[in-house]
Structures are given as structure tokens and as C-alpha cells.
Design a protein around this motif. Structure first.
Motif, PDB file in Angstrom:
ATOM      1  N   PHE A  24       4.661   2.879   0.142  1.00 22.55           N
ATOM      2  CA  PHE A  24       3.608   3.238  -0.922  1.00 22.55           C
ATOM      3  C   PHE A  24       4.131   4.308  -1.511  1.00 22.55           C
ATOM      4  O   PHE A  24       5.045   4.756  -1.487  1.00 22.55           O
ATOM      5  N   ASP A  25       3.113   4.551  -2.789  1.00 21.68           N
ATOM      6  CA  ASP A  25       3.798   5.346  -3.862  1.00 21.68           C
ATOM      7  C   ASP A  25       3.058   6.648  -3.698  1.00 21.68           C
ATOM      8  O   ASP A  25       3.613   7.699  -3.784  1.00 21.68           O
ATOM      9  N   SER A  26       1.923   6.693  -2.971  1.00 24.38           N
ATOM     10  CA  SER A  26       1.075   8.093  -2.997  1.00 24.38           C
ATOM     11  C   SER A  26       0.203   7.947  -1.955  1.00 24.38           C
ATOM     12  O   SER A  26      -0.139   6.941  -1.756  1.00 24.38           O
ATOM     13  N   MET A  27      -0.464   9.087  -1.680  1.00 28.00           N
ATOM     14  CA  MET A  27      -1.433   9.153  -0.626  1.00 28.00           C
ATOM     15  C   MET A  27      -2.632   8.528  -1.239  1.00 28.00           C
ATOM     16  O   MET A  27      -3.527   8.054  -0.412  1.00 28.00           O
ATOM     17  N   THR A  28      -3.059   8.838  -2.442  1.00 29.93           N
ATOM     18  CA  THR A  28      -3.988   8.465  -2.987  1.00 29.93           C
ATOM     19  C   THR A  28      -4.311   6.944  -3.174  1.00 29.93           C
ATOM     20  O   THR A  28      -5.041   6.301  -2.903  1.00 29.93           O
ATOM     21  N   GLN A  29      -2.851   6.228  -3.201  1.00 30.20           N
ATOM     22  CA  GLN A  29      -2.959   4.670  -3.244  1.00 30.20           C
ATOM     23  C   GLN A  29      -3.092   4.325  -1.885  1.00 30.20           C
ATOM     24  O   GLN A  29      -4.045   3.321  -1.721  1.00 30.20           O
ATOM     25  N   VAL A  30      -2.562   4.968  -0.823  1.00 31.38           N
ATOM     26  CA  VAL A  30      -2.958   4.573   0.617  1.00 31.38           C
ATOM     27  C   VAL A  30      -4.560   4.536   0.887  1.00 31.38           C
ATOM     28  O   VAL A  30      -5.156   3.817   1.499  1.00 31.38           O
ATOM     29  N   GLY A  31      -5.032   5.654   0.618  1.00 35.44           N
ATOM     30  CA  GLY A  31      -6.568   5.974   0.684  1.00 35.44           C
ATOM     31  C   GLY A  31      -7.462   4.995  -0.066  1.00 35.44           C
ATOM     32  O   GLY A  31      -8.288   4.398   0.563  1.00 35.44           O
ATOM     33  N   TYR A  32      -7.065   4.675  -1.246  1.00 36.99           N
ATOM     34  CA  TYR A  32      -7.921   3.869  -1.915  1.00 36.99           C
ATOM     35  C   TYR A  32      -7.636   2.342  -1.460  1.00 36.99           C
ATOM     36  O   TYR A  32      -8.511   1.543  -1.193  1.00 36.99           O
ATOM     37  N   GLU A  33      -6.490   2.032  -1.143  1.00 39.56           N
ATOM     38  CA  GLU A  33      -6.292   0.913  -0.354  1.00 39.56           C
ATOM     39  C   GLU A  33      -6.987   0.252   0.804  1.00 39.56           C
ATOM     40  O   GLU A  33      -7.378  -0.791   1.199  1.00 39.56           O
ATOM     41  N   TYR A  34      -7.303   1.401   1.728  1.00 39.45           N
ATOM     42  CA  TYR A  34      -7.901   1.230   2.867  1.00 39.45           C
ATOM     43  C   TYR A  34      -9.431   1.616   2.852  1.00 39.45           C
ATOM     44  O   TYR A  34      -9.955   1.950   3.746  1.00 39.45           O
ATOM     45  N   ASP A  35      -9.839   1.717   1.492  1.00 36.30           N
ATOM     46  CA  ASP A  35     -11.273   1.882   1.441  1.00 36.30           C
ATOM     47  C   ASP A  35     -12.120   3.354   1.942  1.00 36.30           C
ATOM     48  O   ASP A  35     -13.111   3.192   2.302  1.00 36.30           O
ATOM     49  N   TYR A  36     -11.314   4.220   1.956  1.00 37.36           N
ATOM     50  CA  TYR A  36     -11.834   5.612   2.044  1.00 37.36           C
ATOM     51  C   TYR A  36     -12.613   6.096   0.625  1.00 37.36           C
ATOM     52  O   TYR A  36     -12.142   5.798  -0.393  1.00 37.36           O
ATOM     53  N   TYR A  37     -13.756   6.823   1.039  1.00 42.18           N
ATOM     54  CA  TYR A  37     -14.563   7.357  -0.176  1.00 42.18           C
ATOM     55  C   TYR A  37     -13.808   7.812  -1.137  1.00 42.18           C
ATOM     56  O   TYR A  37     -13.791   7.589  -2.484  1.00 42.18           O
ATOM     57  N   ASP A  38     -12.876   8.922  -0.778  1.00 41.31           N
ATOM     58  CA  ASP A  38     -12.127   9.651  -1.521  1.00 41.31           C
ATOM     59  C   ASP A  38     -11.022  10.227  -0.967  1.00 41.31           C
ATOM     60  O   ASP A  38     -10.843   9.941   0.505  1.00 41.31           O
TER      61      ASP A  38
END
Length: 271
Positions: A224-238
Motif C-alpha cells: 500500500f502507499d498510505s493509510m488513507t488508501q487502505v482505509g478507502y479500499e476497505y470501505d471505512y467512512y473516513d
């Protein structure tokens, strides 16, 4: 971990293949000390411990188990330790595969570790012979003969519920339970009763743990490139939702987990 040998085996019996993902064996030729985190997962493993006691620590509460046991569905991490010459055989069941063996609703064992002999009297005696067997395949053969004598095959979930579970695993956490029930024309309360009996948690809890498992595997792999990317890909709200959810399982943020880089026992066993 170079002094420890880890092997995985596929089930042999066609019926058991529907219940069991795989068997795993951990052995060492000399005394070792292992310690790490055991992360929450959405299925149950039965451990046949042929060596020294295994110690679990959960929120400062310590328990030691010398014989065969299983961990119910946990909603937070625990520490695990074992010292000595290791010889442990594990049976990793599919999420709905364990109930036909013990015939007791799995929700009764949530957040608990249980000796299998307390549920299936004489199980320890039935499998004690494998300690003298060196061949992994021969051990599996004996274990499968034992399981086939115990499992109630009338309790296997039908294809309909199997397909529902597979749908849950596929989506991992991006589905709303109420919407899912409407789409599959299943009563939500009926689905909840099924999950409590066969899986040991609610549909919502199952989805949450499944999402966490996928997230943790991604972090461990480092793809992964960033934590934001991981959170987005696994459908966390933010990002806040991602961090708080992760912390509820691991007791620390994703960033701190990566910095600590401590041993995750589940990834060692199931990777």
C-alpha cells in the motif's frame, strides 16, 4: 523463528473439506520461546497441544492450557506465549464448520478459551496417539477418523446459508446487514440466530472482523502507499473511522502497529 517448523495440510476426506480450511503443525527440535499477538479472526481453530502449556493473556488475565482447546470468537487481541520443545497441531475450520463438531451454539464461547474435553468428553484420549506419530499425513489421517466419528453431519449448513456466508466473506464489510437481508429475502432475526449458533457472533460483528482481517493482512504484506488508501479500499467512512476500528481490535493505531512490528501469531500460522 528459524528453529520452528511450520507445515500446512489440506483436508483429505471430501466431507471434511466442507468444514475445514486446512490443518497446520508447528514443531521445534529444541526449546524455544514464542510470544506475540493473537489477532481476532472470524473462524475457530482447534489446537491439539502435544507439548508444553500455552499461555494466553487477555487484558491482564492469564490462562494456561496444556491439552486440546479452542478459542471462541474474540473481539480484541490477546498475547500468547509458549516455552519448550513445540509440538502443536491445529485444525482451522471454516466460519460455519465448527458447530457440527461440538453441537453447542458458538456464541456461548465468545471471548473464551475452552478445553475441548469439557465439550466432547474423551476427545483428548482419542487423539493422544498422534504424539507418537512423526508423519504429518498419518497424523491428519488419524485426526480425520476421529472427527468423522464425532461430527453430526445433519448439522451441516445447507447450501443456501453457505452461499450467504460466502457473500459476507466476499464483501468483507462493505455491505449493510439490513440491505443484505432484503436483497437475499432472508429475515434479519433468522440470520442473526444462524450466526450466533454457527459462527459465534452477529452478522455485523462477523463483517467487522472480516474487514479487520483483510486490513491487517494488507498492512503485514506492505502492499500500500498510505493509510488513507487502505482505509478507502476497505470501505471505512473516513480515516478516523479506520483508525478507531483498528484500535478497537489491536489496542493501537495502524501506524503504531507497523512501527512496533511485533510478531502476529495468526499471520505466522495462516500466511
Amino acid at each position: 523463528m528459524k528453529d520452528i517448523e511450520l507445515k500446512k495440510f489440506s483436508p483429505i476426506n471430501p466431507v471434511l473439506k466442507k468444514l475445514i480450511k486446512y490443518y497446520w503443525m508447528i514443531k521445534s527440535n529444541k526449546e524455544v520461546f514464542i510470544h506475540g499477538k493473537l489477532i481476532p479472526v472470524n473462524n475457530i481453530d482447534l489446537l491439539i497441544n502435544l507439548s508444553t502449556s500455552i499461555q494466553y493473556t487477555n487484558r491482564s488475565i492469564k490462562e494456561s492450557f496444556e491439552n486440546s482447546h479452542f478459542n471462541g470468537i474474540y473481539n480484541n487481541y490477546r498475547h500468547i506465549e509458549q516455552t519448550g520443545v513445540l509440538d502443536v497441531v491445529g485444525i482451522s475450520f471454516f466460519p460455519t464448520g465448527f458447530y457440527p463438531l461440538i453441537k453447542v451454539p458458538l456464541s456461548e464461547f465468545a471471548n473464551n478459551t475452552v478445553l475441548i474435553d469439557d465439550i466432547i468428553h474423551g476427545f483428548e484420549r482419542k487423539v493422544e496417539r498422534i504424539a507418537a506419530i512423526e508423519s504429518g499425513h498419518q497424523r491428519i489421517s488419524l485426526i480425520e477418523d476421529t472427527l468423522l466419528d464425532i461430527i453430526d453431519f445433519k448439522l451441516l449448513p445447507d447450501r443456501y446459508y453457505d452461499s450467504l456466508i460466502n457473500e459476507f466473506l466476499l464483501h468483507g464489510g462493505s455491505v449493510n446487514v439490513a440491505d443484505f437481508c432484503k436483497a437475499h429475502t432472508v429475515n434479519q432475526r433468522t440470520l442473526e440466530r444462524f450466526f450466533n449458533k454457527y459462527v459465534g457472533t452477529t452478522p455485523k460483528g462477523f463483517l467487522k472482523t472480516t474487514k479487520f482481517q483483510k486490513t491487517m493482512n494488507r498492512l503485514i504484506m506492505g502492499d500500500f502507499d498510505s493509510m488513507t488508501q487502505v482505509g478507502y479500499e476497505y470501505d471505512y467512512y473516513d480515516q478516523t473511522h479506520f483508525i478507531n476500528s483498528f484500535k478497537s481490535f489491536m489496542g493501537r493505531t495502524p501506524v503504531k502497529q507497523l512501527k512496533e512490528n511485533d510478531l502476529i501469531i495468526d499471520s505466522l500460522r495462516k500466511g
